[in-house]
Design an enzyme around this catalytic site. Structure first.
Site, PDB file in Angstrom:
ATOM      1  N   LYS A 180       0.820  -1.228   0.000  1.00  0.00           N
ATOM      2  CA  LYS A 180       0.000   0.000   0.000  1.00  0.00           C
ATOM      3  C   LYS A 180       0.852   1.276   0.000  1.00  0.00           C
ATOM      4  O   LYS A 180       0.488   2.259  -0.649  1.00  0.00           O
ATOM      5  CB  LYS A 180      -0.955   0.011   1.196  1.00  0.00           C
ATOM      6  CG  LYS A 180      -2.060  -1.039   1.084  1.00  0.00           C
ATOM      7  CD  LYS A 180      -3.031  -0.933   2.253  1.00  0.00           C
ATOM      8  CE  LYS A 180      -3.999  -2.097   2.251  1.00  0.00           C
ATOM      9  NZ  LYS A 180      -5.028  -1.994   3.291  1.00  0.00           N
ATOM     10  N   ASP A 182      -9.995   2.358   2.916  1.00  0.00           N
ATOM     11  CA  ASP A 182     -10.084   1.620   4.183  1.00  0.00           C
ATOM     12  C   ASP A 182     -10.897   2.395   5.226  1.00  0.00           C
ATOM     13  O   ASP A 182     -11.740   1.825   5.932  1.00  0.00           O
ATOM     14  CB  ASP A 182      -8.681   1.325   4.735  1.00  0.00           C
ATOM     15  CG  ASP A 182      -7.970   0.232   3.951  1.00  0.00           C
ATOM     16  OD1 ASP A 182      -8.663  -0.624   3.363  1.00  0.00           O
ATOM     17  OD2 ASP A 182      -6.725   0.236   3.912  1.00  0.00           O
TER      18      ASP A 182
END
Ligand code: ATR
Length: 285
Positions: free
Chosen positions: A70, A106
């Protein structure tokens, strides 16, 4: 985006076999009768830059990025939105005029799951009472950012390693306070909301991150770990009569913005999808 030809999308990680994202996206692809595919791509860290560079040539229109890529995805994109910038991490990619763009969904998934399963959890009164976040890693970053954005007046970050909690607190402004795990409830004795973002409770790690028995009876307890679905923390909270929300919905909801971006349809998180992912019965080819 979907235009008649098959839209190819990926989830890239290392390892990647465990990812349940293909179940989610392929369910929606099928449900909406789309011509598309969503497939796992195993990619070791040293190959990630090359993977990104080859994305368009391989025919992909976008994809998801998971552990451990990420942060590398954040560095590798040509453009990213404000949320990804605040987190320094990207989990959703798409192409725009040949440029790789990125976002981080997220925090969105975290909030949407709670809004779905615990309406009122971030009422004005609860925003004033504050939230306790256990852990200070990458997952905690997204959660703390989301809670501050939602308007929690106090967000206590409790972590085994105090320095990491302090760094995170400094990063996200004056609402955030750092503490060690043992002092968590001294800093905020009556939080409206408690969330575990650590791996405590996952697999063989059955240790409880905090003692929930002294929490007020209306505190909502959440765990972003969803294997097992009822973690030791959630089990203890339920035993104490507290309301709980498990972490599976965060996984489901974080997938929504990416799917909408790639296929132009905003998909729904349904009880059927939840059961499917839980059972792991329907998998990607
Ligand atoms: P992620 O990106 O999934 O959040 P991470 O960055 O490795 O993963 O962070 C893991 C978090 O779990 C950290 O808060 C870590 O605490 P430390 O910063 O002290 O390492 C926490 N954690 C992991 N194992 C733990 C344990 N046995 N006891 C307490 N905290 C633990």
């Amino acid at each position: 985006m979907g235009n008649g030809s098959e839209s190819k999308v990926f989830v890239v990680g290392w390892p990647i076999d465990h990812s349940r994202s293909p179940i989610i996206h392929n369910y929606w692809i099928e449900q909406h009768g789309l011509k598309g595919s969503y497939e796992r791509q195993a990619c070791p860290p040293e190959d990630f830059e090359r993977f990104l560079a080859s994305m368009e040539g391989a025919g992909f229109i976008g994809g998801n990025v998971t552990i451990p890529h990420k942060e590398a995805a954040f560095r590798g994109v040509g453009w990213c939105d404000g949320t990804a910038q605040a987190l320094g991490a990207v989990n959703t990619l798409w192409l725009d005029g040949g440029q790789i763009c990125g976002s981080n969904t997220d925090g969105y998934g975290f909030l949407a799951n709670l809004d779905d399963l615990a309406p009122g959890w971030s009422s004005v009164e609860n925003l004033d009472r504050g939230a306790l976040v256990i852990g200070a890693g990458g997952a905690s970053r997204a959660v703390v950012h989301a809670l501050v954005e939602r308007g929690f007046k106090t967000v206590v970050i409790a972590n085994r390693t105090l320095e990491r909690a302090q760094q995170l607190a400094e990063n996200f402004g004056p609402a955030c306070l750092a503490t060690g795990l043992a002092d968590a409830l001294d800093r905020l004795p009556a939080p409206a909301f408690v969330v575990n973002t650590t791996s405590l409770g996952m697999g063989k790690n059955v240790e409880l991150p905090i003692d929930v028995s002294g929490l007020p009876e209306d505190t909502l307890v959440h765990d972003i770990v969803y294997t097992p679905l009822v973690t030791p923390l959630l089990g203890a909270a339920r035993k104490s009569g507290l309301r709980t929300v498990d972490g599976l919905g965060m996984l489901l909801h974080q997938a929504v913005p990416g799917f909408e971006r790639w296929f132009g349809i905003r998909p729904e998180v349904t009880a059927e999808l939840r059961a499917l992912v839980l059972a792991g019965t329907k998998d990607a080819p």
